[in-house]
Structures are given as C-alpha cells and as structure tokens.
Design an enzyme around this catalytic site. Structure first.
Site: not given
Ligand code: EPU
Length: 435
Positions: A31-32, A126, A131, A314, A406
């Site tokens: 998915k990601n 989610c 975030r 995850d 999802r």
């Molecule tokens: N963060 C910041 N500032 C930013 C970006 C992120 O503070 O500009 C913080 C977030 O608030 C969070 C942490 O950094 O606390 C991790 O965020 P990251 O950007 O790494 O994650 P994401 O891109 O929002 C993706 C996956 C998540 C997965 C995370 C970590 C997607 C759509 N989502 O999220 O997937 O947990 O990377 O591996 O790719 C899931 O599939 O259940 C899911 C939540």
C-alpha cells in the site's frame, strides 16, 4: 424488538476464535509504495502501467485524486493501474478525498513540478496523533517554492524548482518521497541527508528511474538526485507488502499454526522475523516469502519501533496482540507516532494486561482473551483486533471495519483460506451499546 426498518446496521468482522492457521497466503503490492507510485505517474505525460496494485480502499481514493487532477486510471486488468496523464494536469486536490487519505500529500511534489503551482487540502489518513508535514514544506521551500497556508489547504508556487541540500531532522518517509518527486525534474542536484530507508523508498526510486530519473543512494541515508528535463511513462511492478505479510506471520505465530506467506521479500521483514524467532516461533526464509510456525509457548520480548531497518510501527499493534499471549513481561516502545496505542483499551477489554506509560507499553502475559465487541480505531489496530479474536474464547466483533479495508485486501477471505473462522457482515447495532 424494534421494527426492522428503524434498526441501525453496523458492519463488523466476526471472529470465532480457537483455530490454528495453516496454509499459504499471497500478499499484494505494498500500500505504502503503490500509493506513491501512482502519484509519481503524474510526472510524465502518457500512460504508465503499474502492476501488483493492492485491491484496497486507499488505492480507490488515490485513483480518485488522480482522476480529479485530470488523469485517467484504467483498472480493467487485475491488480493493474494504467494511468494516463494528460499534457496539462489540474493543480488542486479535492479536500474530501485528501482528508481521507494522508498519502495524497505526495501529489504535492509532482503537481508542483509539472504545473509550477499546487494547492492541496490538509491531509488526513489514520488518526495516529500529531502527523506533521513541516519537513515536506520546508524542503520544498529550500527548493525555491513559495508556500502559503489557507484555512484548510496549503499552496506551493515555484515556476521552476531547483536542487538543494535538504537535511531532514527525522528520516520521514513522506518527506523523503515528496522531495524525491519534486527533485527528479528540478534544475540541478538535490541531496537528501538523513533520508528514510524504507523499502518503499527504493521502490519509488526504481519506478522514477524507469521513467528516466537520475537517482543514487535510495535505500541509504543519503539520496542524490540529478534533475532531468523531463520523464517518460514507464511500466513497473510494486514491491510486496511487508506489513500485510507481517500481519499473517503474526497470525501463524499466535495460533500455533504454520503459514507460508508469499509475495514478500523476507529481507524487508528482517527485524520483525527476528522478534518472532525470539518469541519462540520457527521462521524459515524462502525465495519470495517466509514460512512461520507458532510455538506451543510464546515468550516475552522487548520491541522498539524505529524507522527502517528498525521495527516498523505498522506492525506494532500486531506485536502487542502477540505479546499479550507470551509468557512473561514485555516492553514495547513506540517512537514513530504518538497516537499509536489506540488498540490498548480495546485489547484490555478482551482481557489483555497492558499498561501504557508515555510511549512504552508494558505487557504482562499470557492472558486468556475473551471475545467481545471492540472497535477498530485505525487500520493496523483494526487488523490486530481481528488477530486477537483468533486467539480469544468465543466471538469477537470488530466494528468500524472500513479502517481495515483501507489497507488489507479481502482480509476475512484470506484468513479463511488459512482456516480461520472470520466473516464480514452487516449486523443490527445493539440499542444499548456493544458488549
Ligand atoms: N513528521 C514530522 N514532520 C514531517 C513529516 C513527519 O514531524 O514533515 C513526523 C510524523 O508526525 C510522525 C513521524 O514523523 O510522527 C513519521 O512520519 P513519516 O513521514 O515517516 O510517515 P508518513 O509518511 O506519514 C508513512 C506510512 C505510514 C507509516 C510511516 C512510517 C504511508 C501512506 N504511510 O507515513 O503507514 O507508519 O510512513 O513507516 O506511506 C500505515 O500503513 O498504517 C501507516 C500509518
């Protein structure tokens, strides 16, 4: 009993616990990764073909975002999206879709790169606590974009993005991806320092390279991207979903069964598999998969979530379920999201003994779980509550299953092929609240 037409109906997973899971299950594309690759297709006019696309609600939402931007997404072939991108794409994303899907923030980079301007609604997804997207935005600003904020949208304007050295203070997956997407056609060289190393990053680099991008170091902490004048459409196969695979591996481990999970690279599950072994499971790595056999007695293990190659957040709720069945006291530390212990109150209702202190969960086991009605608060918590139902006495109802849809394709059906008694049904909502 109230008349039929006045009753409220709710959807739920219905799990009859007590069966060992055995057999073979094939996972879909990640998915990601798939969500981002579909967004990346926007960078080139013409038709890009993406295979191994998972059949999940988030992909439907992403396809709708792309269609809103003017692309056509042909889904007539199984697990395949043929994304036809016009010469000019729309510049703004629809708020109602973006709020449902956090990953839609990745269109910010490609839309800005293609059109010189992008307006995206604040992303949803989610509910895992705060975030932020500050790193996405500050990186784009360093690359020459002017960022302005509306009440519920962000606008970025940059007639021509230019390369920059971007140092991330945290290895954010989404920020790394957005920078890559903006940088591939920017003027000059972009270096991402402290880049995320998740397999999905290498997959995005793989697709972008197939489109003609010049990217070095994806999968390492430093990624270098030399901007090229333009990209061409390409065909690509999405990497297997390590989180979906890990979920079935945990299902085998907790039920004392044997499950062969296919369609995943065991290297992408290195630490989760190590933790399963430490908990007593037998784990065999295969070409393109893994076979997991659950032990008679699971043992407590400590787990700390971290960006890849650390233990993935995850798979954290799934591990909590496992630890609730393990002999001894385990500590699970969540470092990635501050709102990812939503499962704890529901697991406790089923009989687990878990205390949360700040970002640590102390799990005492094994505790016998008893079926009850519990609520899926988010995608992974929901999938994990179904796992809990597999080892609980009696019947567990997991309500709000749309969260699970999802990210898991036919979750009940796949668990059934492994011998589980899990169905998905519409039920009458009890008038006095769920048990
Ligand atoms: N963060 C910041 N500032 C930013 C970006 C992120 O503070 O500009 C913080 C977030 O608030 C969070 C942490 O950094 O606390 C991790 O965020 P990251 O950007 O790494 O994650 P994401 O891109 O929002 C993706 C996956 C998540 C997965 C995370 C970590 C997607 C759509 N989502 O999220 O997937 O947990 O990377 O591996 O790719 C899931 O599939 O259940 C899911 C939540």
């Amino acid at each position: 009993m109230p008349p039929l037409d006045s009753r409220d109906v709710m959807d739920a997973f219905i799990v009859h616990g007590g069966r060992s899971l055995c057999g073979r299950v094939e996972v879909g594309g990640a998915k990601n990764s798939a969500l981002k690759l579909v967004g990346a297709a926007l960078l080139a006019e013409g038709t890009s073909t993406l295979e191994n696309i998972p059949d999940i609600a988030d992909m439907e939402a992403m396809a709708a975002v792309l269609e809103h931007l003017g692309a056509r997404v042909d889904r007539s072939r199984v697990a395949t999206y043929a994304v036809d991108v016009p010469a000019e794409i729309g510049l703004s994303t629809p708020p109602e879709l973006v709020r449902r899907l956090r990953a839609s923030i990745v269109v910010l980079g490609p839309v800005l790169a293609r059109g010189g301007r992008a307006r995206v609604a604040m992303p949803g997804g989610c509910n895992l606590g705060s975030r932020n997207i500050d790193m996405h935005l500050s990186a784009l600003a360093q690359m020459g974009a002017e960022i302005t904020y509306g009440p519920d949208f962000i606008q970025a304007v940059a007639p021509r993005l230019r390369g920059a050295r971007v140092e991330l203070h945290y290895a954010s997956v989404g920020a790394t991806e957005n920078i890559m997407l903006a940088a591939v056609t920017a003027e000059g060289i972009t270096t991402i320092v402290n880049a995320a190393r998740e397999p999905e990053i290498a997959d995005l680099a793989g697709f972008l390279t197939a489109m003609g991008a010049d990217i070095r170091g994806a999968g390492t902490p430093e990624i270098t991207i030399r901007g090229v004048p333009g990209l061409s459409p390409a065909s690509y196969r999405v990497v297997g979903d390590r989180i979906e695979a890990g979920t079935y591996a945990v299902a085998a481990a907790i039920t004392g069964g044997t499950v062969q999970v296919c369609g995943v690279d065991a290297d992408h599950l290195r630490l989760p598999l190590e933790k399963l072994r430490a908990a007593g499971a037998e784990v065999e790595e295969l070409a393109g998969g893994v076979r997991v056999t659950g032990p008679d007695v699971l043992h407590a293990v400590d787990v700390v979530t971290l960006p890849f190659p650390g233990f993935p957040t995850d798979l954290q709720p799934q591990l909590l379920v496992l630890l609730s069945q393990a002999q001894g006291t385990s500590m699970l530390t969540e470092n990635v999201f501050d709102g990812r212990f939503s499962i704890v109150s529901e697991l406790t209702r089923l009989g687990a003994e878990i205390d949360v202190e700040h970002h640590h969960a102390i799990v005492r086991g094994p505790r016998r779980l008893r079926g009850a009605a519990v609520r899926a608060m988010d995608l992974r918590a929901g999938a994990s509550l179904v796992l809990a139902g597999l080892v609980a006495d009696g019947v567990t109802l997991v309500t709000d299953p749309h969260h699970i849809d999802r990210g898991y394709s036919d979750y009940a059906g796949r668990l059934r092929t492994l011998g589980a008694d899990v169905t998905r049904a519409a039920l009458d909502r009890p008038t006095a609240g769920v048990a």
